[in-house]
Motif scaffolding. Structure first.
Motif, PDB file in Angstrom:
ATOM      1  N   VAL A   1       1.769 -16.139  10.801  1.00 32.22           N
ATOM      2  CA  VAL A   1       1.748 -16.097  12.270  1.00 32.22           C
ATOM      3  C   VAL A   1       0.322 -16.024  12.801  1.00 32.22           C
ATOM      4  O   VAL A   1      -0.055 -16.747  13.738  1.00 32.22           O
ATOM      5  N   SER A   2      -0.489 -15.155  12.217  1.00 28.20           N
ATOM      6  CA  SER A   2      -1.869 -14.993  12.703  1.00 28.20           C
ATOM      7  C   SER A   2      -2.657 -16.288  12.579  1.00 28.20           C
ATOM      8  O   SER A   2      -3.409 -16.664  13.491  1.00 28.20           O
ATOM      9  N   VAL A   3      -2.481 -16.976  11.472  1.00 27.95           N
ATOM     10  CA  VAL A   3      -3.236 -18.219  11.241  1.00 27.95           C
ATOM     11  C   VAL A   3      -2.834 -19.292  12.242  1.00 27.95           C
ATOM     12  O   VAL A   3      -3.687 -19.988  12.809  1.00 27.95           O
ATOM     13  N   PHE A   4      -1.520 -19.454  12.499  1.00 26.61           N
ATOM     14  CA  PHE A   4      -1.139 -20.537  13.422  1.00 26.61           C
ATOM     15  C   PHE A   4      -1.612 -20.248  14.854  1.00 26.61           C
ATOM     16  O   PHE A   4      -1.948 -21.174  15.603  1.00 26.61           O
ATOM     17  N   ILE A   5      -1.679 -18.979  15.240  1.00 26.38           N
ATOM     18  CA  ILE A   5      -2.139 -18.657  16.599  1.00 26.38           C
ATOM     19  C   ILE A   5      -3.647 -18.828  16.717  1.00 26.38           C
ATOM     20  O   ILE A   5      -4.152 -19.487  17.630  1.00 26.38           O
ATOM     21  N   LEU A   6      -4.380 -18.256  15.776  1.00 28.04           N
ATOM     22  CA  LEU A   6      -5.840 -18.310  15.848  1.00 28.04           C
ATOM     23  C   LEU A   6      -6.366 -19.719  15.612  1.00 28.04           C
ATOM     24  O   LEU A   6      -7.478 -20.049  16.022  1.00 28.04           O
ATOM     25  N   SER A   7      -5.568 -20.568  14.970  1.00 23.85           N
ATOM     26  CA  SER A   7      -5.979 -21.961  14.753  1.00 23.85           C
ATOM     27  C   SER A   7      -5.747 -22.822  15.984  1.00 23.85           C
ATOM     28  O   SER A   7      -6.200 -23.974  16.040  1.00 23.85           O
ATOM     29  N   GLY A   8      -5.025 -22.297  16.958  1.00 24.85           N
ATOM     30  CA  GLY A   8      -4.776 -23.066  18.175  1.00 24.85           C
ATOM     31  C   GLY A   8      -3.689 -24.099  18.038  1.00 24.85           C
ATOM     32  O   GLY A   8      -3.655 -25.079  18.796  1.00 24.85           O
ATOM     33  N   THR A   9      -2.773 -23.919  17.080  1.00 24.57           N
ATOM     34  CA  THR A   9      -1.687 -24.885  16.885  1.00 24.57           C
ATOM     35  C   THR A   9      -0.535 -24.589  17.842  1.00 24.57           C
ATOM     36  O   THR A   9      -0.543 -23.599  18.566  1.00 24.57           O
ATOM     37  N   GLU A  10       0.487 -25.450  17.802  1.00 26.64           N
ATOM     38  CA  GLU A  10       1.567 -25.383  18.790  1.00 26.64           C
ATOM     39  C   GLU A  10       2.892 -24.980  18.146  1.00 26.64           C
ATOM     40  O   GLU A  10       3.422 -25.675  17.285  1.00 26.64           O
ATOM     41  N   HIS A  11       3.404 -23.842  18.576  1.00 24.04           N
ATOM     42  CA  HIS A  11       4.712 -23.346  18.148  1.00 24.04           C
ATOM     43  C   HIS A  11       5.684 -23.545  19.308  1.00 24.04           C
ATOM     44  O   HIS A  11       5.502 -22.983  20.387  1.00 24.04           O
ATOM     45  N   SER A  12       6.726 -24.343  19.106  1.00 27.01           N
ATOM     46  CA  SER A  12       7.573 -24.758  20.222  1.00 27.01           C
ATOM     47  C   SER A  12       8.245 -23.572  20.922  1.00 27.01           C
ATOM     48  O   SER A  12       8.374 -23.565  22.157  1.00 27.01           O
ATOM     49  N   ILE A  13       8.660 -22.555  20.173  1.00 26.95           N
ATOM     50  CA  ILE A  13       9.367 -21.444  20.806  1.00 26.95           C
ATOM     51  C   ILE A  13       8.383 -20.525  21.534  1.00 26.95           C
ATOM     52  O   ILE A  13       8.677 -20.024  22.628  1.00 26.95           O
ATOM     53  N   ALA A  14       7.219 -20.298  20.945  1.00 27.67           N
ATOM     54  CA  ALA A  14       6.184 -19.537  21.661  1.00 27.67           C
ATOM     55  C   ALA A  14       5.788 -20.273  22.937  1.00 27.67           C
ATOM     56  O   ALA A  14       5.599 -19.657  23.998  1.00 27.67           O
ATOM     57  N   ASP A  15       5.694 -21.615  22.839  1.00 26.46           N
ATOM     58  CA  ASP A  15       5.369 -22.402  24.030  1.00 26.46           C
ATOM     59  C   ASP A  15       6.460 -22.284  25.098  1.00 26.46           C
ATOM     60  O   ASP A  15       6.169 -22.276  26.304  1.00 26.46           O
ATOM     61  N   MET A  16       7.719 -22.211  24.648  1.00 31.51           N
ATOM     62  CA  MET A  16       8.805 -22.008  25.620  1.00 31.51           C
ATOM     63  C   MET A  16       8.559 -20.747  26.427  1.00 31.51           C
ATOM     64  O   MET A  16       8.712 -20.737  27.670  1.00 31.51           O
ATOM     65  N   TYR A  17       8.171 -19.681  25.751  1.00 31.78           N
ATOM     66  CA  TYR A  17       7.915 -18.425  26.447  1.00 31.78           C
ATOM     67  C   TYR A  17       6.741 -18.565  27.414  1.00 31.78           C
ATOM     68  O   TYR A  17       6.816 -18.118  28.568  1.00 31.78           O
ATOM     69  N   TYR A  18       5.651 -19.217  26.952  1.00 34.53           N
ATOM     70  CA  TYR A  18       4.483 -19.388  27.826  1.00 34.53           C
ATOM     71  C   TYR A  18       4.839 -20.217  29.063  1.00 34.53           C
ATOM     72  O   TYR A  18       4.405 -19.914  30.174  1.00 34.53           O
ATOM     73  N   TRP A  19       5.633 -21.261  28.874  1.00 34.94           N
ATOM     74  CA  TRP A  19       6.037 -22.103  30.002  1.00 34.94           C
ATOM     75  C   TRP A  19       6.907 -21.315  30.977  1.00 34.94           C
ATOM     76  O   TRP A  19       6.806 -21.480  32.187  1.00 34.94           O
ATOM     77  N   CYS A  20       7.775 -20.448  30.425  1.00 33.73           N
ATOM     78  CA  CYS A  20       8.678 -19.675  31.291  1.00 33.73           C
ATOM     79  C   CYS A  20       7.944 -18.578  32.055  1.00 33.73           C
ATOM     80  O   CYS A  20       8.144 -18.417  33.260  1.00 33.73           O
ATOM     81  N   ILE A  21       7.082 -17.827  31.367  1.00 39.01           N
ATOM     82  CA  ILE A  21       6.404 -16.709  32.023  1.00 39.01           C
ATOM     83  C   ILE A  21       5.389 -17.208  33.046  1.00 39.01           C
ATOM     84  O   ILE A  21       5.105 -16.547  34.048  1.00 39.01           O
ATOM     85  N   SER A  22       4.842 -18.405  32.802  1.00 40.16           N
ATOM     86  CA  SER A  22       3.871 -18.970  33.757  1.00 40.16           C
ATOM     87  C   SER A  22       4.569 -19.603  34.954  1.00 40.16           C
ATOM     88  O   SER A  22       3.960 -19.816  36.005  1.00 40.16           O
ATOM     89  N   GLY A  23       5.857 -19.937  34.804  1.00 36.66           N
ATOM     90  CA  GLY A  23       6.613 -20.572  35.882  1.00 36.66           C
ATOM     91  C   GLY A  23       6.494 -22.075  35.927  1.00 36.66           C
ATOM     92  O   GLY A  23       7.164 -22.732  36.734  1.00 36.66           O
TER      93      GLY A  23
END
Length: 307
Positions: A160-182
């Protein structure tokens, strides 16, 4: 139908868990120097909950497409929708709290990230999705198969740490970012398109290592089989009178069995076996055996590389 309802509910819980990890990451990302590193490590709480509780996460389940029947694709679709609902649920609850605001809050931090993703080319999102799920495969597969408890949990936190710090795209994490940002509610079409592209990249990345390993195993088994057949069939190239074939075939088969089936012997006495086989075929060649000594040694050496 009941099965898919259960799968859907477990997927909602998985999306909710990823939202929890996303929350702590957004809170720490710009809070202090090195906050993004600490946040990336703590983001793993989401995958930890999912793996220990047996929830359905799309990016984890996508790694095992080729281990299941075609109807597994319907299961993945149900899981994807459930994960999206779980992320929406987490974001909706947080909108009711002081975590979000018009001037400061995790919603604005997420908005900055999402706008950057909205401007990114689709190919970039796809490739970053591939790289991300290679990390997720390492995490979930390591948790499932590592015999040591420490290794199980290290695989989760490191993946998990590597995929986040590498700047890659996780579809479910992105779902959360899209939802919380509106943003997902303001531009639903483009948001879903980009989430689907990232999801497709996650699928490719998730199956990359399993597929390559499966091909390697097949080639390894083929080499072992070819070596066995080649070494055992050498006796057929005996002299025309047939006497050598009758007298020496059993001895040849015995040596071949020893070499091809006693792996631990071969690790210890590999060089000795090569010398014996070389001398054996030198003698066989004098008795009219029509087989290349070079090929015989090549068979033995290929067996060593297979091991």
């Amino acid at each position: 139908m009941k099965k898919y309802l259960r799968d859907f509910l477990l997927a909602i819980l998985a999306g909710f868990s990823i939202g929890l990890g996303g929350t702590v990451y957004l809170r720490l990302k710009d809070a202090f120097t090195g906050g993004n590193v600490v946040g990336a490590m703590l983001f793993a709480i989401g995958l930890f909950i999912i793996c220990t509780r047996g929830y359905n996460l799309f990016t984890g389940k996508a790694c095992y497409i080729f281990d299941n029947k075609p109807k597994y694709l319907l299961f993945l679709a149900v899981v994807w929708l459930g994960n999206l609902c779980g992320c929406m649920l987490m974001a909706g609850l947080e909108k009711l709290t002081g975590l979000c605001g018009s001037e400061s809050g995790i919603n604005l931090t997420a908005l900055e990230m999402v706008l950057s993703k909205m401007d990114s080319p689709l190919l970039s999102l796809f490739v970053l999705g591939i790289i991300c799920n290679v990390c997720i495969f390492v995490a979930v597969n390591g948790f499932a198969n590592c015999p040591h408890d420490l290794g199980k949990y290290l695989s989760l936190f490191l993946g998990v740490s590597v995929f986040i710090l590498s700047g890659t795209e996780h579809s479910i994490a992105d779902m959360y970012y899209w939802c919380i940002s509106g943003v997902i509610f303001e531009d639903f079409g483009q948001s879903i398109l980009r989430l689907l592209v990232v999801s497709l990249g996650n699928v490719v990345g998730g199956v990359f290592i399993p597929v390559v390993e499966k091909i390697c195993r097949k080639r390894t088994n083929k080499k072992q089989s070819d070596s066995r057949v080649a070494l055992f069939s050498i006796g057929k190239f005996a002299s025309p009178d047939g006497k050598f074939r009758q007298n020496r075939n059993k001895r040849l088969h015995g040596i071949g069995y020893l070499i091809l089936n006693s792996d631990w012997h071969f690790h210890i006495f590999g060089s000795l076996y090569e010398s014996i086989v070389f001398k054996l075929f030198q003698r066989l060649s004098k008795h009219g055996v029509r087989y290349s000594i070079h090929l015989a040694l090549e068979v033995v050496i290929s067996r060593r590389t297979v091991i």
